[in-house]
Write a protein that holds these residues in place. Structure first.
Motif, PDB file in Angstrom:
ATOM      1  N   PRO A 162       4.722   3.266  -4.028  1.00 45.40           N
ATOM      2  CA  PRO A 162       5.095   1.841  -4.164  1.00 45.40           C
ATOM      3  C   PRO A 162       6.399   1.462  -3.470  1.00 45.40           C
ATOM      4  CG  PRO A 162       5.520   3.037  -6.205  1.00 45.40           C
ATOM      5  CD  PRO A 162       4.795   3.989  -5.314  1.00 45.40           C
ATOM      6  N   GLN A 163       7.245   2.439  -3.148  1.00 46.67           N
ATOM      7  CA  GLN A 163       8.534   2.135  -2.533  1.00 46.67           C
ATOM      8  C   GLN A 163       8.529   2.338  -1.013  1.00 46.67           C
ATOM      9  OE1 GLN A 163      10.707   0.761  -4.515  1.00 46.67           O
ATOM     10  NE2 GLN A 163       9.347   1.136  -6.258  1.00 46.67           N
ATOM     11  N   ASN A 164       7.439   2.798  -0.480  1.00 47.80           N
ATOM     12  CA  ASN A 164       7.363   3.068   0.962  1.00 47.80           C
ATOM     13  C   ASN A 164       7.155   1.765   1.722  1.00 47.80           C
ATOM     14  OD1 ASN A 164       6.326   3.797   3.613  1.00 47.80           O
ATOM     15  ND2 ASN A 164       6.109   5.869   2.807  1.00 47.80           N
ATOM     16  N   LYS A 165       8.134   1.386   2.545  1.00 42.29           N
ATOM     17  CA  LYS A 165       8.060   0.106   3.249  1.00 42.29           C
ATOM     18  C   LYS A 165       6.933   0.074   4.280  1.00 42.29           C
ATOM     19  CE  LYS A 165      12.782  -1.563   2.710  1.00 42.29           C
ATOM     20  NZ  LYS A 165      13.970  -2.121   3.421  1.00 42.29           N
ATOM     21  N   PHE A 166       6.609   1.231   4.863  1.00 43.00           N
ATOM     22  CA  PHE A 166       5.503   1.281   5.828  1.00 43.00           C
ATOM     23  C   PHE A 166       4.200   0.846   5.163  1.00 43.00           C
ATOM     24  CE2 PHE A 166       1.978   3.536   7.897  1.00 43.00           C
ATOM     25  CZ  PHE A 166       2.162   3.149   9.211  1.00 43.00           C
ATOM     26  N   ILE A 167       4.075   1.140   3.879  1.00 40.14           N
ATOM     27  CA  ILE A 167       2.843   0.831   3.140  1.00 40.14           C
ATOM     28  C   ILE A 167       2.895  -0.559   2.516  1.00 40.14           C
ATOM     29  CG2 ILE A 167       1.441   1.500   1.138  1.00 40.14           C
ATOM     30  CD1 ILE A 167       2.203   4.400   1.735  1.00 40.14           C
TER      31      ILE A 167
ATOM     32  N   VAL B  19       1.460 -18.458  11.623  1.00 40.68           N
ATOM     33  CA  VAL B  19       2.050 -17.162  11.293  1.00 40.68           C
ATOM     34  C   VAL B  19       0.989 -16.271  10.644  1.00 40.68           C
ATOM     35  CG1 VAL B  19       3.791 -15.950   9.927  1.00 40.68           C
ATOM     36  CG2 VAL B  19       4.346 -18.139  11.007  1.00 40.68           C
ATOM     37  N   VAL B  20       0.772 -15.100  11.206  1.00 40.07           N
ATOM     38  CA  VAL B  20      -0.175 -14.125  10.686  1.00 40.07           C
ATOM     39  C   VAL B  20       0.607 -13.007  10.004  1.00 40.07           C
ATOM     40  CG1 VAL B  20      -2.026 -12.514  11.252  1.00 40.07           C
ATOM     41  CG2 VAL B  20      -1.805 -14.648  12.523  1.00 40.07           C
ATOM     42  N   ARG B  21       0.199 -12.651   8.780  1.00 39.99           N
ATOM     43  CA  ARG B  21       0.885 -11.592   8.041  1.00 39.99           C
ATOM     44  C   ARG B  21       0.273 -10.239   8.399  1.00 39.99           C
ATOM     45  NH1 ARG B  21       0.141 -11.538   2.827  1.00 39.99           N
ATOM     46  NH2 ARG B  21       2.174 -10.738   2.247  1.00 39.99           N
ATOM     47  N   LEU B  22       1.115  -9.321   8.833  1.00 41.60           N
ATOM     48  CA  LEU B  22       0.660  -8.005   9.259  1.00 41.60           C
ATOM     49  C   LEU B  22       1.336  -6.920   8.421  1.00 41.60           C
ATOM     50  CD1 LEU B  22       0.816  -8.440  13.141  1.00 41.60           C
ATOM     51  CD2 LEU B  22      -1.192  -8.654  11.680  1.00 41.60           C
ATOM     52  N   ASN B  23       0.583  -5.845   8.179  1.00 41.00           N
ATOM     53  CA  ASN B  23       1.110  -4.701   7.433  1.00 41.00           C
ATOM     54  C   ASN B  23       0.875  -3.435   8.258  1.00 41.00           C
ATOM     55  OD1 ASN B  23      -0.045  -2.422   5.271  1.00 41.00           O
ATOM     56  ND2 ASN B  23       1.947  -3.277   4.776  1.00 41.00           N
ATOM     57  N   PRO B  24       1.901  -2.647   8.558  1.00 45.29           N
ATOM     58  CA  PRO B  24       1.735  -1.466   9.421  1.00 45.29           C
ATOM     59  C   PRO B  24       0.700  -0.478   8.895  1.00 45.29           C
ATOM     60  CG  PRO B  24       4.053  -1.972   9.106  1.00 45.29           C
ATOM     61  CD  PRO B  24       3.305  -2.858   8.167  1.00 45.29           C
ATOM     62  N   MET B  25       0.730  -0.218   7.589  1.00 42.13           N
ATOM     63  CA  MET B  25      -0.242   0.724   7.018  1.00 42.13           C
ATOM     64  C   MET B  25      -1.661   0.213   7.198  1.00 42.13           C
ATOM     65  SD  MET B  25      -2.307   0.922   4.045  1.00 42.13           S
ATOM     66  CE  MET B  25      -1.479  -0.024   2.775  1.00 42.13           C
ATOM     67  N   ARG B  26      -1.891  -1.080   6.937  1.00 37.70           N
ATOM     68  CA  ARG B  26      -3.228  -1.652   7.083  1.00 37.70           C
ATOM     69  C   ARG B  26      -3.724  -1.525   8.527  1.00 37.70           C
ATOM     70  NH1 ARG B  26      -3.693  -7.738   5.405  1.00 37.70           N
ATOM     71  NH2 ARG B  26      -3.846  -6.824   3.321  1.00 37.70           N
ATOM     72  N   MET B  27      -2.855  -1.821   9.474  1.00 36.27           N
ATOM     73  CA  MET B  27      -3.250  -1.764  10.879  1.00 36.27           C
ATOM     74  C   MET B  27      -3.638  -0.346  11.289  1.00 36.27           C
ATOM     75  SD  MET B  27      -0.400  -4.315  12.579  1.00 36.27           S
ATOM     76  CE  MET B  27      -1.079  -4.099  14.223  1.00 36.27           C
ATOM     77  N   CYS B  28      -2.833   0.628  10.907  1.00 32.85           N
ATOM     78  CA  CYS B  28      -3.106   2.022  11.290  1.00 32.85           C
ATOM     79  C   CYS B  28      -4.341   2.570  10.581  1.00 32.85           C
ATOM     80  CB  CYS B  28      -1.893   2.891  10.982  1.00 32.85           C
ATOM     81  SG  CYS B  28      -0.436   2.501  11.955  1.00 32.85           S
ATOM     82  N   LEU B  29      -4.435   2.317   9.271  1.00 36.02           N
ATOM     83  CA  LEU B  29      -5.525   2.868   8.470  1.00 36.02           C
ATOM     84  C   LEU B  29      -6.871   2.316   8.913  1.00 36.02           C
ATOM     85  CD1 LEU B  29      -5.749   4.800   6.020  1.00 36.02           C
ATOM     86  CD2 LEU B  29      -5.838   2.778   4.567  1.00 36.02           C
TER      87      LEU B  29
ATOM     88  N   PRO C 137       5.576 -11.713  -1.408  1.00 36.31           N
ATOM     89  CA  PRO C 137       5.675 -10.389  -2.022  1.00 36.31           C
ATOM     90  C   PRO C 137       4.362  -9.648  -1.965  1.00 36.31           C
ATOM     91  CG  PRO C 137       5.560 -12.104  -3.695  1.00 36.31           C
ATOM     92  CD  PRO C 137       5.694 -12.803  -2.395  1.00 36.31           C
ATOM     93  N   VAL C 138       4.448  -8.334  -1.935  1.00 35.22           N
ATOM     94  CA  VAL C 138       3.257  -7.505  -1.922  1.00 35.22           C
ATOM     95  C   VAL C 138       2.587  -7.560  -3.285  1.00 35.22           C
ATOM     96  CG1 VAL C 138       2.373  -5.179  -1.633  1.00 35.22           C
ATOM     97  CG2 VAL C 138       4.249  -5.986  -0.210  1.00 35.22           C
ATOM     98  N   VAL C 139       1.302  -7.791  -3.300  1.00 41.89           N
ATOM     99  CA  VAL C 139       0.559  -7.841  -4.556  1.00 41.89           C
ATOM    100  C   VAL C 139      -0.092  -6.496  -4.795  1.00 41.89           C
ATOM    101  CG1 VAL C 139      -1.334  -8.941  -5.776  1.00 41.89           C
ATOM    102  CG2 VAL C 139       0.118 -10.305  -4.282  1.00 41.89           C
ATOM    103  N   ARG C 140       0.164  -5.901  -5.947  1.00 44.49           N
ATOM    104  CA  ARG C 140      -0.425  -4.610  -6.279  1.00 44.49           C
ATOM    105  C   ARG C 140      -1.384  -4.800  -7.444  1.00 44.49           C
ATOM    106  NH1 ARG C 140       5.071  -3.584  -5.793  1.00 44.49           N
ATOM    107  NH2 ARG C 140       5.638  -2.514  -3.855  1.00 44.49           N
TER     108      ARG C 140
ATOM    109  N   ILE D 206       8.133 -11.526  15.655  1.00 41.10           N
ATOM    110  CA  ILE D 206       7.767 -10.720  14.491  1.00 41.10           C
ATOM    111  C   ILE D 206       8.975 -10.620  13.585  1.00 41.10           C
ATOM    112  CG2 ILE D 206       7.007  -8.464  13.675  1.00 41.10           C
ATOM    113  CD1 ILE D 206       5.582  -8.061  16.264  1.00 41.10           C
ATOM    114  N   LYS D 207       8.804 -10.971  12.336  1.00 41.67           N
ATOM    115  CA  LYS D 207       9.911 -10.874  11.390  1.00 41.67           C
ATOM    116  C   LYS D 207       9.388 -10.452  10.031  1.00 41.67           C
ATOM    117  CE  LYS D 207       9.634 -15.779  10.131  1.00 41.67           C
ATOM    118  NZ  LYS D 207      10.392 -17.034   9.988  1.00 41.67           N
ATOM    119  N   GLU D 208      10.297  -9.922   9.200  1.00 40.70           N
ATOM    120  CA  GLU D 208       9.904  -9.519   7.860  1.00 40.70           C
ATOM    121  C   GLU D 208       9.512 -10.741   7.053  1.00 40.70           C
ATOM    122  OE1 GLU D 208      12.690  -7.112   5.881  1.00 40.70           O
ATOM    123  OE2 GLU D 208      12.702  -5.544   7.406  1.00 40.70           O
ATOM    124  N   ASP D 209       8.412 -10.618   6.341  1.00 42.00           N
ATOM    125  CA  ASP D 209       7.886 -11.721   5.546  1.00 42.00           C
ATOM    126  C   ASP D 209       8.347 -11.545   4.106  1.00 42.00           C
ATOM    127  OD1 ASP D 209       6.528 -13.824   4.559  1.00 42.00           O
ATOM    128  OD2 ASP D 209       4.515 -13.112   5.072  1.00 42.00           O
TER     129      ASP D 209
END
Length: 470
Positions: free
Chosen positions: A353-358, A374-384, A10-13, A3-6
């Motif tokens: 927008p600055q919260n890394k967990f999100i 490689v699967v991209r995972l986001n902690p907020m998405r997994m928990c929510l 970039p995060v798309v908003r 697991i490593k930072e991707d």
């Protein structure tokens, strides 16, 4: 497994109103839209249509199915026209969600009201599909038990219903990590195929029951199945209307589906063709399942055609039908859950927008797959998303009543989402003048559908309360 930072992704908003260029490539076609619609429409509702036809009778049942099909198609046409909103400064604005369209056309207050009904409907579908899946798994076990021990054996498995719901919930936790609607084509195609398979099996079994040498006759009557008294019959008729209402409308996911379509031709043209084809196909299956099911079983028609054990043999075919329902609902659950996920995640991303967990994504390398995928995972998405599935599963375990839950959900969502808001947006978009003939026709149509929806809601709530008290 690493697991490593991707950092390369970039995060798309997405902005609230996405203009000409969506953050996702729109590559959908007529047939992918038909697949998405059929996945969303042919689901748990088809299993209750034989029972609904039995309550309404030979005239009322088919007439109600056709009438709801007409309302659904008209609603789809009205909403398709609302996808592009003209803007003098920025050009046409793409409205890729139902609530977003209501906000742009009708204002913030209407969007709030609409949002309540939309999310109640989406959440309710998840609850209903959890109930139906558990019922189908139990039906497979019962079918095998009856095959081994005979039709008079005690094969209940009712005490395991909650375990089956929990199993379905665990699977949905993993499927819920699918990023968005644009990544779900494979799931919708599989689910659409499954829906055709089990609907065809139900139709075939009912037709075979009619032609059986021992029961070669068409059951049922014009008035439908009898009840204890007139009052009880009225409630059951209203509840049947709610079950049919649940089976059809897909307005809350229509604009999401339309936003996947490529152009040219114009998205609304493709969507209207897809809606026409999908509604025609589903209506054919609905009429066949409802009418053949009633003709086969008459007054004893079960609430769920494939799990009520009107059919015992061939047991493997009954098992196959129920397995197809489970596979279909695995995908259909996601079709209705993705809009909720998108709304929650977009709101959190914009607010923090600055919260890394999100906002931070991590790459999970799966060495067992070819090429080390490689699967991209986001902690907020997994928990929510996990929390959402857990809550839906818990509610389903508290109210495991198939026909009653379907009736309440169908009645709650039918008028506001499939009729009222599309009509109001159409009037504003086309600038229809008050008291003209088109205005009167649209408002009259809306009023009639409101009455039907209220009657269905009252009857279904009465049935749900009665089922809980028993």
């Amino acid at each position: 497994m690493d697991i490593k930072e991707d950092d390369e992704s970039p995060v798309v908003r997405p902005t609230e109103l996405q203009l000409h260029d969506s953050v996702y490539a729109r590559t959908g076609t007529l047939w992918t839209a038909v697949a998405h619609i059929i996945t969303g429409v042919i689901g748990a509702g088809v299993l209750s249509l034989a029972w609904a036809t039995a309550e309404l009778g030979w005239i009322g049942g088919p007439a109600a199915i056709i009438a709801f099909a007409g309302v659904t198609l008209l609603s789809a046409f009205l909403l398709s026209d609302c996808y592009l909103f003209p803007d003098a400064d920025n050009g046409p604005i793409r409205l890729n969600s139902y609530s977003q369209a209501v906000k742009v056309y009708l204002g913030k207050k209407n969007q709030i009201v609409c949002g309540v009904f939309v999310y109640i409907g989406l959440i309710g579908v998840g609850i209903a599909y959890t109930i139906v899946t558990a019922t189908c798994i139990r039906a497979i076990l019962r079918s095998n038990c009856y095959h081994r021990k005979g039709h008079n054996a005690t094969c209940s498995y009712g005490d395991k219903n909650n375990y089956f719901m929990l199993l379905f919930g665990v699977i949905q936790i993993f499927l819920s990590q699918t990023p968005n609607f644009h990544n779900m084509l494979w799931l919708s195609v599989v689910a659409a195929i499954m829906s055709f398979v089990y609907a065809s099996i139900g139709l075939g079994l009912a037709f075979g029951q009619i032609l059986d040498e021992e029961n070669r006759q068409i059951e049922g009557s014009v008035r439908g199945s009898p009840a204890e008294n007139r009052g009880a019959k009225v409630w059951l008729v209203f509840q049947a209307l709610g079950n049919i209402a649940f089976s059809y409308p897909y307005s809350i996911i229509l604009l999401e589906i339309q936003d996947t379509l490529r152009s040219p031709p114009a998205e609304k043209q493709t969507m209207k063709k897809a809606s026409t084809a999908a509604v025609f196909i589903t209506t054919f299956f609905y009429l066949c399942c409802g009418c053949f099911g009633y003709a086969a079983f008459g007054d004893s028609t079960p609430g769920n055609l494939l799990t009520g054990f009107g059919f015992y043999d061939p047991f493997w075919l009954v098992d196959l039908a129920n397995a197809c329902i489970v596979l279909h609902l695995l995908g259909a659950y996601q079709v209705y859950s993705q809009p909720i996920f998108a709304a929650m995640e977009n709101w959190l991303t914009e607010k923090y927008p600055q919260n890394k967990f999100i906002t931070k994504f991590y790459g999970l390398k799966l060495p067992l797959l070819r090429g080390g995928t490689v699967v991209r995972l986001n902690p907020m998405r997994m928990c929510l998303r996990t929390t959402y599935v857990v809550i839906i599963t818990g509610v389903a375990m508290v109210f495991p009543y198939f026909n009653e839950v379907l009736g309440v959900l169908g009645a709650l969502g039918f008028w506001p989402l499939a009729v009222y808001f599309p009509v109001e947006m159409c009037i504003l978009q086309k600038k229809i003048i008050v008291w003209t003939r088109p205005w009167l026709l649209l408002r009259g149509f809306s009023f009639v559908c409101l009455l039907v929806s209220l009657l269905a809601l009252v009857g279904s709530v009465y049935g749900l309360v009665g089922a809980k008290l028993r």
